[in-house]
Scaffold this motif. Structure first.
Motif, PDB file in Angstrom:
ATOM      1  N   ARG A 325       0.771  -1.328   0.256  1.00 37.83           N
ATOM      2  CA  ARG A 325      -0.250  -0.341   0.123  1.00 37.83           C
ATOM      3  C   ARG A 325       0.815   1.221   0.059  1.00 37.83           C
ATOM      4  NH1 ARG A 325      -1.866   3.819   3.758  1.00 37.83           N
ATOM      5  NH2 ARG A 325      -4.032   4.668   2.787  1.00 37.83           N
ATOM      6  N   ALA A 326       1.600   1.397   0.876  1.00 35.67           N
ATOM      7  CA  ALA A 326       2.850   2.687   0.762  1.00 35.67           C
ATOM      8  C   ALA A 326       3.723   2.961  -0.566  1.00 35.67           C
ATOM      9  CB  ALA A 326       3.740   2.703   1.792  1.00 35.67           C
ATOM     10  N   ASP A 327       3.623   1.415  -1.253  1.00 32.23           N
ATOM     11  CA  ASP A 327       4.507   2.005  -2.070  1.00 32.23           C
ATOM     12  C   ASP A 327       3.339   2.225  -3.424  1.00 32.23           C
ATOM     13  OD1 ASP A 327       7.312   0.974  -3.941  1.00 32.23           O
ATOM     14  OD2 ASP A 327       6.233   0.885  -5.284  1.00 32.23           O
ATOM     15  N   ILE A 328       2.397   1.639  -3.195  1.00 32.00           N
ATOM     16  CA  ILE A 328       1.753   2.196  -4.221  1.00 32.00           C
ATOM     17  C   ILE A 328       1.034   3.674  -4.174  1.00 32.00           C
ATOM     18  CG2 ILE A 328      -0.525   1.732  -5.444  1.00 32.00           C
ATOM     19  CD1 ILE A 328      -0.163  -0.760  -3.928  1.00 32.00           C
ATOM     20  N   LEU A 329       0.932   4.152  -3.301  1.00 26.07           N
ATOM     21  CA  LEU A 329       0.924   5.698  -2.585  1.00 26.07           C
ATOM     22  C   LEU A 329       2.061   6.853  -3.358  1.00 26.07           C
ATOM     23  CD1 LEU A 329      -1.138   7.553  -1.462  1.00 26.07           C
ATOM     24  CD2 LEU A 329       0.058   7.258   0.842  1.00 26.07           C
TER      25      LEU A 329
END
Length: 439
Positions: A325-329
């Motif tokens: 999730r953090a990387d996609i954000l």
């Protein structure tokens, strides 16, 4: 000197006065030179205010169509006069005309003489160049296929634009375009249009195959089964699937994963989707912060002959393992900060200005001789392909006729055999007695 007081005038007399006069003249000369240097030259300040964009058609929702639309509207908002020459306009013309941008079916319908032609697609670009003699152009090359995308050769095409760095050497090699005449302007996203951003989940549940076509049925089945094996529902959006949806900015935020390439991939990334680029016979990898620049250099599309990955369950499992999730954000924020439409339009404005004052590329030849020389070869090849298809069509039709005749004969033999084996069959009465004795 008229306004100078007499005392000052007297000071310039005599031997010392001559020296002072010479010094004064030097100071005046220096001031004039400084003014000339600081004053902007006409070539550096002249701005292209009338821009003609060419586009093959505006019927279906596609990449080059919206590229032309978004560039035209952005230029109009910046105060330029903009028109689109499109031989086959359609429903998409209704998106730009409310902004005061005419869509013209012929070059002579364009309401002004353009300062620069922003060319897209081969023949419309050449038609515009022929109709507006002396007007310089740039040409945007969106991809190697189909033929209508092929860059034409003409001395007034001052620069060729590619959307990814890896397209530049191919263009230089295949067309002989000098490398200093090829400019990379990366694809962009209109953030006003793609303003809706999804809430990114920890686990993907929905995926969309967005805008791609040309897959073998077995590949699509494999992708569907791979998604299902990982608990993901797959939708397919596009003309190839009988499901064209005109507003990706509206539906993309509903999906966790998008299988897409090019501008479609960029749009999905800007909405907060995780993106895995796929093309027929080649599966890519999840776009992450670590791989983003590499993917951007190839316009977010897998490169043939660099991988043998296929869209099976094992492949998708590997990519889902990198779903964070953090990387996609972070990827979403990078796209929205570095690939907004504003810098791209500024780059085009700068290139238009350069095109207005650039000389013809070395060895570009006359107005149309090099172009027609190249076309003689191209059209001959196209004609040959067409003739082969005609021969193939004739052969196929003849084969169909033979198969239909063979099938009819086989059905007739089956009926006769049925009559012999089952004397009371319905066909028996229809069979003449004399013919029965012949079997």
């Amino acid at each position: 000197s008229v306004s100078q007081p007499a005392s000052c005038h007297d000071q310039l007399k005599g031997p010392h006065g001559l020296t002072q006069q010479i010094s004064l003249l030097h100071r005046i000369k220096n001031r004039v030179q400084q003014y000339v240097k600081s004053a902007p030259s006409p070539a550096s300040t002249a701005q292209p205010n009338r821009i003609l964009i060419t586009q093959r058609e505006l019927k279906n929702f596609g990449g080059s169509e919206f590229f032309a639309i978004e560039v035209a509207r952005a230029l109009k908002q910046r105060g330029h006069d903009v028109a689109i020459y499109c031989p086959s306009p359609g429903k998409l013309a209704n998106i730009v005309t409310p902004s005061g941008i005419p869509v013209c079916e012929t070059p002579d319908a364009v309401p002004f003489i353009p300062d620069v032609i922003h060319g897209q697609h081969h023949l419309p670009t050449m038609a515009a160049l022929a109709h507006f003699p002396g007007v310089p152009a740039i040409y945007c090359w969106h991809g190697a296929r189909p033929w209508v995308e092929q860059p034409p050769i003409h001395p007034r095409i001052r620069f060729n634009v590619v959307t990814s760095a890896r397209m530049a050497p191919r263009l230089a090699t295949e067309t002989g375009t000098p490398e200093d005449r090829i400019v990379t302007i990366p694809n962009f996203v209109d953030l006003d249009r793609f303003s809706r951003v999804r809430k990114i989940e920890d686990r993907p549940r929905r995926a969309v195959l967005y805008g791609q076509s040309g897959f073998y049925p077995a590949e699509l089945t494999m992708l569907e089964q791979s998604c299902a094996a990982h608990g993901i529902i797959l939708d397919k959006v596009g003309y190839a699937y009988g499901n064209p949806r005109p507003r990706p900015e509206y539906f993309l935020p509903d999906y966790d994963i998008a299988f897409a390439i090019g501008r479609s991939a960029l749009e999905a990334l800007a909405c907060g989707c995780a993106v895995i680029p796929v093309v027929p016979q080649l599966a890519g990898s999840l776009i992450t912060m670590e791989t983003f620049d590499t993917w951007a250099a190839s316009n977010f599309s897998p490169r043939y002959f660099t991988s043998a990955s296929i869209m099976d369950t094992e492949w998708l499992g590997r990519e889902l393992a990198a779903f964070k999730r953090a990387d996609i954000l972070q990827v979403m924020e990078k796209v929205r900060s570095e690939h907004a439409i504003g810098p791209a339009i500024t780059a085009f404005e700068t290139l238009y200005q350069r095109a207005m004052f650039a000389s013809a590329p070395h060895g570009s030849g006359g107005e149309f001789d090099h172009y027609l020389t190249a076309m003689a070869k191209e059209v001959d090849a196209l004609w040959g392909d067409l003739e082969c298809r005609k021969v193939d069509d004739v052969a196929a039709q003849a084969r169909i006729v033979d198969l239909e005749r063979t099938n009819a004969e086989a059905e007739q033999r089956i009926r006769h055999l049925t009559d012999l084996l089952l004397p009371n069959s319905p066909h028996q009465a229809a069979t003449p007695p004399e013919s029965q004795g012949n079997h």
